[in-house]
Design a protein around this motif. Structure first.
Motif, PDB file in Angstrom:
ATOM      1  N   ARG A 122      70.060  42.867  66.750  1.00 18.45           N
ATOM      2  CA  ARG A 122      68.570  42.253  67.190  1.00 18.45           C
ATOM      3  C   ARG A 122      67.646  43.690  67.064  1.00 18.45           C
ATOM      4  O   ARG A 122      67.868  44.496  67.761  1.00 18.45           O
ATOM      5  N   HIS A 161      61.124  40.788  67.020  1.00 23.67           N
ATOM      6  CA  HIS A 161      61.853  39.584  66.964  1.00 23.67           C
ATOM      7  C   HIS A 161      61.485  38.904  65.561  1.00 23.67           C
ATOM      8  O   HIS A 161      62.165  38.025  65.107  1.00 23.67           O
ATOM      9  N   THR A 186      64.020  40.024  63.049  1.00 21.73           N
ATOM     10  CA  THR A 186      65.063  39.399  63.323  1.00 21.73           C
ATOM     11  C   THR A 186      65.254  37.766  62.730  1.00 21.73           C
ATOM     12  O   THR A 186      66.222  37.594  62.149  1.00 21.73           O
TER      13      THR A 186
END
Length: 174
Positions: A15, A19, A22
């Motif tokens: 990760r 984000h 990701t």
């Protein structure tokens, strides 16, 4: 990335701090390469399959596909806990939610426990993460992007939430 991963059995990704990166990479791997993804928390090293695994079961084709692709990991676990979050009350198997799935796992030589949880204060993703932590599980197995990309983009969804919030390794397949 897709060209390099399409002949892989599994893609392992950490990760990232951002984000969005990701989610974008996960979508590319899951949708375009059609390969299961093992997403690890940042800076986590995994040397062996976890001893305890939580399976998120919602009776969807994507959840079943993820479980089928995770069978080698599930077979090595000493404890598999299947969690259903707020199953439909009008489902055909409402008197035994997840019973047929537990039988399927049993036929594969996997012993499991099944629980039905309510979504309390938060999202399904946070409920799954909290339940996995309570049970001391080392991984969550789940289907990814059970709804269309457009619906996910507009309304969000469990996959996007868990990609950004989960504290445990995630094994996902689409």
């Amino acid at each position: 990335i897709i060209r390099h991963t399409r002949f892989s059995d599994l893609v392992v990704q950490h990760r990232s701090e951002t984000h969005g990166g990701t989610s974008q990479l996960a979508e590319a791997v899951l949708f375009d390469a059609g390969v299961p993804l093992l997403l690890l928390p940042q800076d986590m090293q995994m040397t062996a399959p976890p001893d305890k695994i939580l399976v998120s079961w919602d009776e969807s084709p994507t959840a079943l596909r993820a479980v089928r692709q995770a069978l080698p990991l599930l077979a090595k676990a000493s404890y598999v806990h299947v969690v259903m979050v707020d199953p439909p009350k009008d489902a055909p198997d409402r008197s035994d939610p997840g019973g047929a799935f537990a039988q399927y796992l049993s036929r594969q030589g996997i012993k499991c426990e099944l629980s039905v949880c309510n979504q309390i204060g938060g999202s399904i993703a946070s409920t799954l993460d909290r339940r996995a932590t309570e049970l001391d599980c080392g991984m969550i197995v789940m289907g990814a992007y059970g709804h269309s990309r457009l619906r996910q983009a507009i309304f969000g969804g469990t996959t996007r939430s868990i990609l950004s919030d989960a504290t445990l390794p995630l094994f996902m397949a689409h």
